[in-house]
Design an enzyme around this catalytic site. Structure first.
Site, short mmCIF file in Angstrom:
data_model
loop_
_atom_site.label_atom_id
_atom_site.label_comp_id
_atom_site.label_asym_id
_atom_site.label_seq_id
_atom_site.Cartn_x
_atom_site.Cartn_y
_atom_site.Cartn_z
N LYS A 1 3.76 -6.35 11.99
CA LYS A 1 2.98 -6.72 10.80
C LYS A 1 3.30 -8.14 10.34
CE LYS A 1 1.65 -4.71 6.40
NZ LYS A 1 1.26 -3.45 5.78
N ARG B 1 -2.02 4.88 13.04
CA ARG B 1 -0.99 4.26 13.90
C ARG B 1 -1.31 4.51 15.36
NH1 ARG B 1 2.70 8.62 12.27
NH2 ARG B 1 3.14 7.40 10.42
N ARG C 1 0.84 -1.20 0.00
CA ARG C 1 0.00 0.00 0.00
C ARG C 1 0.87 1.24 0.00
NH1 ARG C 1 -3.23 1.18 4.47
NH2 ARG C 1 -4.55 2.51 3.23
C1 BTN Z 1 0.41 -3.76 2.35
O1 BTN Z 1 1.15 -2.82 2.05
O2 BTN Z 1 0.15 -4.00 3.52
C2 BTN Z 1 -0.22 -4.61 1.27
C3 BTN Z 1 0.71 -5.70 0.86
C4 BTN Z 1 0.14 -6.61 -0.21
C5 BTN Z 1 1.18 -7.57 -0.74
C6 BTN Z 1 0.58 -8.59 -1.65
S1 BTN Z 1 1.69 -9.91 -2.01
C7 BTN Z 1 0.60 -10.51 -3.22
C8 BTN Z 1 0.04 -9.31 -3.94
N1 BTN Z 1 0.90 -8.91 -5.03
C9 BTN Z 1 1.45 -7.73 -4.83
O3 BTN Z 1 2.26 -7.17 -5.60
N2 BTN Z 1 1.04 -7.21 -3.66
C10 BTN Z 1 0.10 -8.10 -3.00
#
Ligand code: BTN
Length: 328
Positions: free
Chosen positions: A191, A325, A126
């Protein structure tokens, strides 16, 4: 990478998956290629970031072994609802981002689609962050969900998905995983995973969500050094013995159930479960992005918006680029 090389590499990886030594002669005989080809494939594996020990006279070994994702094993464990919704999962060895792949599938008209990757070279997080995605140790998964009544039908979707992920983690022995609005999976403040939903289509009509989920299972310490926030692994916080394939299967089964409920009735009926899982409920928090707000986290509303008790009364925030947060 062509298909033969891809499948040869997989065959060799499967032979090395037990974490024991296998000689070049043995690997060559088992796969029907020369020892030079084996050597080249091992070099290719190292390029993927796989650690391979080479000892003269003993051969090759992957320390700790590796459990590759197996589409047959995952499909065999899928409930009819999950199989119907997602189809047979695709396992990609090495890809930039599973969300990108799923987005392409959606553009090509697919509606039943789910894929996992062993490694992502440009995993997306994100807020423009990278998602660290080394080979063969975590889960990186993307799937497509279509809607026909526009983007508003997706309100609360990422929270519902968080619940599906949490249920799968609990089923695999995770001790008290929580959710941090809008879509982090956390354990004791660190996380464990994240959800990235990318939407496209008609704002008021047919549209689709690509739902991407990343879960840290056995992130190696070296790769973990590239993560710019507090993180943890399922390995560190599960009392049960779990497998990547088992977790991938449970994940799809729980996501199918939660998506069915969400499609039928939206987020509202899931609100109480979300509040149980809310890692920041009742805590002093700070919301940034659309300004800077402090207050006490009072859970979420029926649309999945964050409810914050501020000095000026209750305020509700919706996903987007807002970030939350805990305040120390
Ligand atoms: C975040 O930032 O918390 C979201 C992370 C999401 C990661 C997943 S891994 C599978 C899918 N492919 C990606 O490129 N991103 C999501």
């Amino acid at each position: 990478m062509n298909q033969r090389i891809d499948s040869l590499q997989r065959e060799i990886l499967e032979l090395l998956s037990d974490g024991r030594f296998h000689s070049g002669v043995e690997l060559a005989a088992a796969t029907g290629v020369s020892r030079t080809s084996i050597w080249k494939q091992i070099a290719g594996m190292e390029q993927l970031g796989i650690e391979v020990h080479k000892v003269r006279g003993r051969g090759y070994l992957i320390p700790g072994g590796v459990e590759l994702l197996d589409p047959d094993a995952i499909s065999a464990g899928l409930e009819p609802g999950a199989l119907q919704r997602f189809g047979v999962p695709q396992i990609l060895m090495d890809v930039d981002s599973t969300n990108r792949v799923a987005m392409d599938a959606a553009t090509n008209g697919e509606s039943r689609y789910v894929c996992f990757a062993e490694r992502q070279t440009a995993g997306r997080g994100r807020r423009g962050r990278a998602w660290v995605s080394p080979f063969g140790c975590n889960l990186y998964c993307s799937l497509i969900q279509r809607f026909s009544n526009g983007f508003s039908e997706m309100e609360g979707l990422s929270l519902a998905i968080g619940l599906g992920v949490r249920r799968a983690l609990v089923a695999n022995g995770a001790q008290g995983p929580g959710l941090k609005w809008p879509n982090d999976i956390v354990l004791e403040g660190s996380k464990l995973g994240g959800i990235l939903i990318e939407v496209s289509g008609d704002v008021a009509g047919d549209c689709q969500a690509v739902i991407g989920i990343g879960l840290n299972l056995r992130m190696p310490g070296r790769a973990g050094q590239r993560i710019d926030q507090d993180w943890t692994n399922l390995d560190q916080c599960s009392s049960a013995s779990w497998t990547r394939n088992g977790l991938a299967t449970d994940l799809l089964n729980h996501l199918a159930r939660v998506l069915e409920a969400f499609q039928a009735s939206g987020f509202g009926p899931l609100l109480a479960e979300w509040e149980q899982a809310d890692a920041l409920f009742g805590k002093q928090v700070q919301v940034t992005g659309a300004g800077n707000f402090s207050g006490i986290c009072r859970g979420v509303d029926e649309k999945g918006g964050l409810v914050l008790e501020t000095d000026d009364g209750l305020q509700v925030f919706y996903g987007g680029e807002v970030s939350l947060r805990a305040q120390l």
